[in-house]
Design an enzyme around this catalytic site. Structure first.
Site, PDB file in Angstrom:
ATOM      1  N   CYS A 102      -3.611   8.367 -22.628  1.00 33.26           N
ATOM      2  CA  CYS A 102      -4.085   9.746 -22.597  1.00 33.26           C
ATOM      3  C   CYS A 102      -3.911  10.363 -23.986  1.00 33.26           C
ATOM      4  O   CYS A 102      -2.915  10.086 -24.673  1.00 33.26           O
ATOM      5  CB  CYS A 102      -3.302  10.560 -21.571  1.00 33.26           C
ATOM      6  SG  CYS A 102      -3.587  10.041 -19.875  1.00 33.26           S
TER       7      CYS A 102
ATOM      8  N   HIS B  17     -17.327   1.903  -6.766  1.00 33.29           N
ATOM      9  CA  HIS B  17     -17.839   0.635  -6.234  1.00 33.29           C
ATOM     10  C   HIS B  17     -18.789   0.920  -5.062  1.00 33.29           C
ATOM     11  O   HIS B  17     -18.465   1.717  -4.168  1.00 33.29           O
ATOM     12  CB  HIS B  17     -16.696  -0.264  -5.772  1.00 33.29           C
ATOM     13  CG  HIS B  17     -17.154  -1.616  -5.329  1.00 33.29           C
ATOM     14  ND1 HIS B  17     -17.591  -1.866  -4.043  1.00 33.29           N
ATOM     15  CD2 HIS B  17     -17.267  -2.789  -6.001  1.00 33.29           C
ATOM     16  CE1 HIS B  17     -17.940  -3.139  -3.943  1.00 33.29           C
ATOM     17  NE2 HIS B  17     -17.758  -3.726  -5.123  1.00 33.29           N
TER      18      HIS B  17
ATOM     19  N   ARG C   3      14.818  18.672   1.230  1.00 29.43           N
ATOM     20  CA  ARG C   3      13.517  18.540   1.879  1.00 29.43           C
ATOM     21  C   ARG C   3      13.502  17.534   3.035  1.00 29.43           C
ATOM     22  O   ARG C   3      12.564  17.527   3.832  1.00 29.43           O
ATOM     23  CB  ARG C   3      12.460  18.129   0.847  1.00 29.43           C
ATOM     24  CG  ARG C   3      12.075  19.251  -0.096  1.00 29.43           C
ATOM     25  CD  ARG C   3      11.004  18.791  -1.083  1.00 29.43           C
ATOM     26  NE  ARG C   3       9.762  18.397  -0.417  1.00 29.43           N
ATOM     27  CZ  ARG C   3       8.790  19.228  -0.062  1.00 29.43           C
ATOM     28  NH1 ARG C   3       8.922  20.532  -0.294  1.00 29.43           N
ATOM     29  NH2 ARG C   3       7.698  18.781   0.508  1.00 29.43           N
TER      30      ARG C   3
ATOM     31  N   TYR D 298       7.090  13.851  10.069  1.00 28.15           N
ATOM     32  CA  TYR D 298       6.841  12.467  10.494  1.00 28.15           C
ATOM     33  C   TYR D 298       7.028  12.300  12.007  1.00 28.15           C
ATOM     34  O   TYR D 298       6.326  11.502  12.646  1.00 28.15           O
ATOM     35  CB  TYR D 298       7.746  11.504   9.741  1.00 28.15           C
ATOM     36  CG  TYR D 298       7.181  11.086   8.406  1.00 28.15           C
ATOM     37  CD1 TYR D 298       6.079  10.236   8.319  1.00 28.15           C
ATOM     38  CD2 TYR D 298       7.734  11.547   7.214  1.00 28.15           C
ATOM     39  CE1 TYR D 298       5.543   9.860   7.100  1.00 28.15           C
ATOM     40  CE2 TYR D 298       7.207  11.176   5.979  1.00 28.15           C
ATOM     41  CZ  TYR D 298       6.112  10.332   5.932  1.00 28.15           C
ATOM     42  OH  TYR D 298       5.573   9.964   4.727  1.00 28.15           O
TER      43      TYR D 298
ATOM     44  N   ASP E 228     -15.114  -8.166  -2.289  1.00 31.21           N
ATOM     45  CA  ASP E 228     -16.118  -8.257  -3.350  1.00 31.21           C
ATOM     46  C   ASP E 228     -15.514  -7.873  -4.705  1.00 31.21           C
ATOM     47  O   ASP E 228     -15.784  -8.511  -5.729  1.00 31.21           O
ATOM     48  CB  ASP E 228     -17.290  -7.332  -3.009  1.00 31.21           C
ATOM     49  CG  ASP E 228     -18.410  -7.398  -4.041  1.00 31.21           C
ATOM     50  OD1 ASP E 228     -18.995  -8.484  -4.189  1.00 31.21           O
ATOM     51  OD2 ASP E 228     -18.690  -6.372  -4.681  1.00 31.21           O
TER      52      ASP E 228
ATOM     53  N   CYS F 293      -0.533  11.856 -24.371  1.00 30.21           N
ATOM     54  CA  CYS F 293       0.536  11.098 -23.703  1.00 30.21           C
ATOM     55  C   CYS F 293       1.838  11.211 -24.489  1.00 30.21           C
ATOM     56  O   CYS F 293       1.859  11.039 -25.717  1.00 30.21           O
ATOM     57  CB  CYS F 293       0.132   9.629 -23.576  1.00 30.21           C
ATOM     58  SG  CYS F 293       1.405   8.593 -22.812  1.00 30.21           S
TER      59      CYS F 293
END
Length: 414
Positions: A394, A221, A103, A111, A374, A397
């Protein structure tokens, strides 16, 4: 810093030394005394500067990272495809190097079309500098602050950053995830790598002085939500005025294999929570969908895929749309190449889109940087090690390291 006693001692010593010299003019003696006093003051200032230069609180901004140039692409891919926290392959130690090598030319070409490398380190540096400047003002008790960058698959690697922070003599540090929404394959992988590295340091006999806490998720948030809304509103104004109300908002996030989703990874729900809060902030002004990008390989991943959603909207006569990178906090190949070039340019032309724009990434958005500050300030004030969610594995898991990592951080004493 020298005490007043030390200052007087040095001054007295200088005065006695000068006065003991015979046949020396008074002006020279005076200069000598003054020189001693000034030298003492300079030494005090130097000691004060050293004290101030040592950070009290370290903040490691951790993320996936990205190759800064095309020469780094192969190593980036190799580390990514050998990480079983993000992707699981049969005979992974053999297959991953083969995939990375195969790849590399294609990814290098991508890029090269966005400037030759990923800008993620540049933006993280900008965010980090502004973050600590704000923190030194609003959180003086934990100042001075110093930011560090810890990338999972590109330099500076998380492990190297930990070593640097330990050498800096830090005793208190925060691992601040730059993935607002938690996933075992992203933030979880970085935390697992931290645990493994500290385990290696312990076995090697290194002293580990830092006490860590973690900001592992911050999907809803208010400052983050406001920053996303600002970027959307600004981009809406660039559409033709008579089309602005027709624009469909496509919130695009990096997809996840269904194998991970079915284990109970919280990522899909947390991304959806961010989207919902943003739309609430916008008073649900536009129609919208959550879509997923960057699928790799033939296995099932979260859908619909972003490119397929664009095609489908066009078939349904909805040809004005905005792409919003909702799970990224700065520009990188998924925004600059995949969204901007593949989808908003090439694909849009193919399927007859009338108007398509991408909301700017958060990058150095002032509302976003203030939100970061913050979050850190409130985290320090809370005295918590992590969110309550981090301690829950999880339901399905099957990675024992996850449990060890969670226990390691739960045992931190701050």
């Amino acid at each position: 810093m020298y005490s007043n006693y030390g200052y007087r001692t040095l001054s007295t010593f200088a005065r006695k030394a000068c006065l003991s010299m015979s046949n020396v003019r008074p002006t020279i003696v005076a200069r000598c005394i003054q020189s001693g006093v000034e030298k003492s003051a300079q030494q005090q200032q130097t000691a004060a500067d050293v004290q101030l230069s040592k950070p009290k609180t370290g903040i490691m901004l951790f993320n996936m990272g990205g190759p800064e140039n095309t020469d780094e692409v192969h190593d980036f891919l190799l580390r990514l495809f050998t990480d079983r926290d993000i992707i699981r392959l049969p005979a992974q130690s053999t297959l991953a190097p083969w995939i990375a090598k195969r790849r590399t030319p294609k990814i290098q070409e991508q890029y090269s079309k966005i400037g030759g490398g990923s800008p993620i380190k540049k933006w993280t540096n900008i965010q980090g500098k502004k973050l600590v400047q704000i923190l030194d003002k609003i959180s003086p008790d934990s100042a001075p602050h110093k930011y560090y960058i810890g990338f999972r698959y590109a330099k500076p690697y998380t492990e190297d950053t930990i070593d640097e922070m330990e050498k800096d003599g830090l005793e208190r540090a925060i691992a601040f995830s730059q993935y607002p929404q938690y996933s075992c394959s992203t933030a979880g992988s970085s935390l697992n790598s931290m645990f493994r590295h500290y385990n290696k340091r312990r076995i090697a006999g290194h002293e580990n002085r830092i006490q860590w806490s973690i900001i592992d998720r911050w999907a809803t948030h208010p400052g983050l939500i406001k920053a996303f809304a600002e970027q959307i509103k600004a981009q809406l104004k660039t559409f033709p005025q008579d089309k602005q109300e027709e624009v469909v908002l496509l919130f695009s996030a990096h997809s996840l294999p269904m194998m991970a989703v079915n284990r109970g990874d919280p990522y899909p729900q947390e991304v959806a929570a961010t989207v919902h809060r943003v739309m609430e902030h916008l008073n649900f002004s536009h129609q919208y969908r959550l879509v997923w990008q960057s699928k790799v390989g033939p296995a099932a991943w979260l859908g619909p895929q972003t490119d397929e959603a664009i095609k489908g909207l066009c078939r349904n006569g909805r040809k004005n749309m905005m792409l919003i990178p909702i799970a990224f906090v700065n520009d990188h190949i998924e925004t600059l190449y995949e969204l901007d070039l593949e989808y908003a340019t090439e694909l849009a032309e193919e399927c007859g889109v009338e108007n398509i724009r991408r909301a700017d990434s958060l990058n150095d958005n002032e509302t976003f940087i203030q939100a970061m500050a913050d979050i850190v300030k409130n985290h320090l004030k809370s005295g918590e090690i992590s969110s309550r969610q981090l301690g829950l594995r999880c339901p399905m898991c099957d990675n024992p390291v996850c449990g060890e990592t969670k226990q390691y951080f739960a045992n931190q004493k701050i």
